[in-house]
Write an enzyme that holds these catalytic residues in place. Sequence first.
Site, PDB file in Angstrom:
ATOM      1  N   ARG A  47      -3.678   4.123  -1.428  1.00  0.00           N
ATOM      2  CA  ARG A  47      -4.152   3.023  -2.274  1.00  0.00           C
ATOM      3  C   ARG A  47      -3.613   1.664  -1.852  1.00  0.00           C
ATOM      4  O   ARG A  47      -2.466   1.539  -1.434  1.00  0.00           O
ATOM      5  CB  ARG A  47      -3.739   3.275  -3.726  1.00  0.00           C
ATOM      6  CG  ARG A  47      -4.487   4.387  -4.414  1.00  0.00           C
ATOM      7  CD  ARG A  47      -3.753   4.855  -5.655  1.00  0.00           C
ATOM      8  NE  ARG A  47      -2.613   5.703  -5.323  1.00  0.00           N
ATOM      9  CZ  ARG A  47      -1.490   5.785  -6.026  1.00  0.00           C
ATOM     10  NH1 ARG A  47      -1.352   5.059  -7.109  1.00  0.00           N
ATOM     11  NH2 ARG A  47      -0.527   6.576  -5.659  1.00  0.00           N
ATOM     12  N   HIS A  50       0.845  -1.198   0.000  1.00  0.00           N
ATOM     13  CA  HIS A  50       0.000   0.000   0.000  1.00  0.00           C
ATOM     14  C   HIS A  50       0.878   1.245   0.000  1.00  0.00           C
ATOM     15  O   HIS A  50       2.022   1.226   0.466  1.00  0.00           O
ATOM     16  CB  HIS A  50      -0.937   0.017   1.210  1.00  0.00           C
ATOM     17  CG  HIS A  50      -0.251   0.325   2.520  1.00  0.00           C
ATOM     18  ND1 HIS A  50      -0.098   1.608   2.999  1.00  0.00           N
ATOM     19  CD2 HIS A  50       0.325  -0.492   3.428  1.00  0.00           C
ATOM     20  CE1 HIS A  50       0.545   1.575   4.158  1.00  0.00           C
ATOM     21  NE2 HIS A  50       0.818   0.316   4.442  1.00  0.00           N
ATOM     22  N   CYS A  51       0.327   2.333  -0.558  1.00  0.00           N
ATOM     23  CA  CYS A  51       0.994   3.637  -0.483  1.00  0.00           C
ATOM     24  C   CYS A  51       0.144   4.515   0.431  1.00  0.00           C
ATOM     25  O   CYS A  51      -0.556   4.007   1.301  1.00  0.00           O
ATOM     26  CB  CYS A  51       1.172   4.239  -1.872  1.00  0.00           C
ATOM     27  SG  CYS A  51      -0.359   4.432  -2.792  1.00  0.00           S
ATOM     28  N   ALA A  52       0.162   5.813   0.265  1.00  0.00           N
ATOM     29  CA  ALA A  52      -0.532   6.708   1.188  1.00  0.00           C
ATOM     30  C   ALA A  52      -2.035   6.551   1.150  1.00  0.00           C
ATOM     31  O   ALA A  52      -2.714   6.687   2.168  1.00  0.00           O
ATOM     32  CB  ALA A  52      -0.154   8.157   0.881  1.00  0.00           C
TER      33      ALA A  52
END
Length: 476
Positions: free
Chosen positions: A29, A25-27
């Site tokens: 998504r 995961h990113c910030a």
Amino acid sequence: MDYKKIAQDLLTAIGGKENVSAAAHCATRLRLVLDDEEKVNKDQLEEMDVVKGTFSTGGQFQIILGSGTVNEVYKEFARLTGLGEMSTKDVSKAGSKKLNPLQQFVKMLSDIFIPIIPAIVAGGLLMGINNLLTAEDFFIEGQSLISAYPNIADLAALINTFANAAFVFLPILIGFSATQRFGGNPYLGAALGMLMVHPDLLNGYGYAAAVANGEVPVWRIFNFEIEKVGYQGTVLPVLVASFILAKIETFLRRRVPSFLDNLVTPLFSLFITGVLTFILVGPLTRSAGNILTDGLVFLYDTTGVVGGALFGLIYAPIVITGMHHSFIAVETQLLADIAKTGGSFLFPIAAMSNVSQGAATLAVLLLTRDAKVKGTASAAGISALLGITEPAMFGVNLKLKYPFIGAIVGSAAGAGFVTLFKVKAIAMGAAGLPGIISIKPGTIPFYILGMAISFAVAFAVTIVLGKRDAKKQKAN
């Protein structure tokens, strides 16, 4: 929220844990690599309140959940799939195996340039501040700020020095990042970049004048002449040289005995690559880079409003494919060679596209009665105006279709306008409302007008199409 249930519902909608080969995961998504994206039930995903949108790019299927939520959902998702904690780099590597050769090339450029963007942005924005201080007629008629207030002249000079650093020593940044991406030692890549901008060499910015005057310095080795010319502000030469360096280093490490490896491999890797760079790679790629830059500037100058409008029209579709990442390398070269190019015309057009996406999303906010769509549109629209379009584009506009049409029409109108008035950026930054500081001072009013045109056209077209769409649905 019941994060465990959300994770389970997401897993069911994407085809079960057997369909997931990598997850991170990113910030905002959840980033997944799926064995078969055809198994994804998008309708089921869209019915979930927590899901703000989905899209597929770069071999990854991404689910927008929002800041904070995605972290907690990922913990449960990782436990349910049994994959454990993975980084976005791991997922990116896994996803790249599913890409075609062109997509892999674009991803390679993205991997190289995205890590160095903060340094380029910082230098570029400082350059913008310096230009604001030194531009005549911008704040005071007939004068610049430093001529009106001489006591800040040295401040402007200081800022200018700081601003130029990232571009003068650009080969060092690219050498480090590119060599690492190609599988070599990044510090050898940085050393190669240093070699290419060494102060003993003729500064690359003065090469054309030196050629015209017949004053290019050379090394004379065994009756063979090698030009002593630096590569300040270049992109292509150091990219190719870094690739060669990484491959030579990899070749030697596999064959040199371990007790000699730390001595022999770095020595020969750097020396061989350095010689090849100054004899062959550098001169050829410098010429190729100049042809590319001149060609882009020629197209921009020749096609004018029509070309700008067309580029604005197709910019968002290009973003959907992920191909826009290839523009980073081109824009970096345009900015590094700003004395010849005058700046980047890509940035203003990207800003027009982003503002249009935001305007279309805000128009949907006005039209829709769906509470979930309203919640997504309000935040996503503002985010797009600030330069972050993914939530707006994938969470609202593409899903409803008619806002996306409104957005690209607005983008074309704004892009044509800024092209007409030769609006260019002198720095990278947030392509949207905050991008004003990145624009050449004399054209800032036209940049603002361009954004206003993009917003107004996109908003109006989306309203018209939205009402027509609503009438069709009632009729059916």
